[in-house]
Write an enzyme that holds these catalytic residues in place. Structure first.
Site, PDB file in Angstrom:
ATOM      1  N   ASN A  42       4.239  -5.165   3.787  1.00 28.59           N
ATOM      2  CA  ASN A  42       3.220  -4.181   4.095  1.00 28.59           C
ATOM      3  C   ASN A  42       3.103  -4.042   5.614  1.00 28.59           C
ATOM      4  OD1 ASN A  42       2.012  -6.851   3.876  1.00 28.59           O
ATOM      5  ND2 ASN A  42      -0.009  -5.926   3.933  1.00 28.59           N
ATOM      6  N   GLU A  44       0.372  -2.380   8.091  1.00 32.13           N
ATOM      7  CA  GLU A  44      -0.938  -1.742   8.224  1.00 32.13           C
ATOM      8  C   GLU A  44      -1.007  -0.890   9.484  1.00 32.13           C
ATOM      9  OE1 GLU A  44      -3.549  -5.023   5.753  1.00 32.13           O
ATOM     10  OE2 GLU A  44      -3.839  -4.902   7.908  1.00 32.13           O
ATOM     11  N   CYS A  53       2.666   0.056   1.791  1.00 30.19           N
ATOM     12  CA  CYS A  53       2.761  -1.188   1.029  1.00 30.19           C
ATOM     13  C   CYS A  53       4.186  -1.724   1.024  1.00 30.19           C
ATOM     14  CB  CYS A  53       2.327  -0.939  -0.413  1.00 30.19           C
ATOM     15  SG  CYS A  53       0.619  -0.383  -0.578  1.00 30.19           S
ATOM     16  N   GLU A  55       5.998  -2.729  -1.523  1.00 32.40           N
ATOM     17  CA  GLU A  55       6.817  -2.179  -2.597  1.00 32.40           C
ATOM     18  C   GLU A  55       7.404  -0.828  -2.200  1.00 32.40           C
ATOM     19  OE1 GLU A  55       3.176  -4.169  -4.601  1.00 32.40           O
ATOM     20  OE2 GLU A  55       3.671  -3.218  -2.692  1.00 32.40           O
ATOM     21  N   CYS A  84      -0.462  -1.802  -6.188  1.00 34.47           N
ATOM     22  CA  CYS A  84      -1.513  -0.778  -6.250  1.00 34.47           C
ATOM     23  C   CYS A  84      -1.019   0.423  -7.063  1.00 34.47           C
ATOM     24  CB  CYS A  84      -1.911  -0.344  -4.835  1.00 34.47           C
ATOM     25  SG  CYS A  84      -0.694   0.708  -3.999  1.00 34.47           S
ATOM     26  N   CYS A  87       1.935   2.408  -5.522  1.00 36.54           N
ATOM     27  CA  CYS A  87       3.217   1.713  -5.678  1.00 36.54           C
ATOM     28  C   CYS A  87       3.710   1.796  -7.114  1.00 36.54           C
ATOM     29  CB  CYS A  87       3.091   0.258  -5.236  1.00 36.54           C
ATOM     30  SG  CYS A  87       2.929   0.113  -3.448  1.00 36.54           S
TER      31      CYS A  87
END
Length: 129
Positions: A42, A44, A53, A55, A84, A87
């Site tokens: 990830n 940010e 993310c 994934e 999430c 994803c």
């Protein structure tokens, strides 16, 4: 590549996560049908909506290198949090039956599929005329 090896690769990717805001580091290892593994973490952003993310990072890396068929993905978080919704949808685009290993930072994991994580999923088939 077995599940433990894929989880270990995701743990490796997790170490590169950039998570200065949530402090919730995530690593992913996506196994392509070719046998190649694509790592993602990830990343940010101060403008939270621009965070990506782990994934999705792995999927984008794979697709950008020409691979669109996948066998499995391992996702590692501190406490075994699952992918999430965004994803899940991105994974469903390419592999609704994809095996998903969800692991905590100790490598303890459970096995599921994208279809189980996202029942009644929306796929490219829904856009066919």
């Amino acid at each position: 590549m077995n599940d433990q090896q894929l989880v270990a690769r995701a743990m490796e990717a997790r170490q590169r996560a950039y998570a200065p805001y949530s402090h919730y580091k995530v690593g992913a290892a996506l196994l392509g049908k070719s046998g190649k593994v694509y790592l993602g973490c990830n990343v940010e952003n101060a403008s939270y909506g621009h965070t990506i993310c782990a994934e999705r990072t792995a999927v984008v890396k794979a697709v950008s290198e020409g691979e669109t068929e996948f066998e499995a993905i391992a996702v590692v978080t501190r406490n075994g949090g699952s992918p999430c919704g965004a994803c899940r949808q991105v994974l469903a685009e390419f592999a609704p039956e994809l095996t998903v290993y969800i692991a905590d930072e100790n490598g303890e994991h459970r096995t599921t599929t994208v279809r189980e994580l996202l029942p009644d999923l929306f796929t490219p088939k829904h856009l066919e005329k």
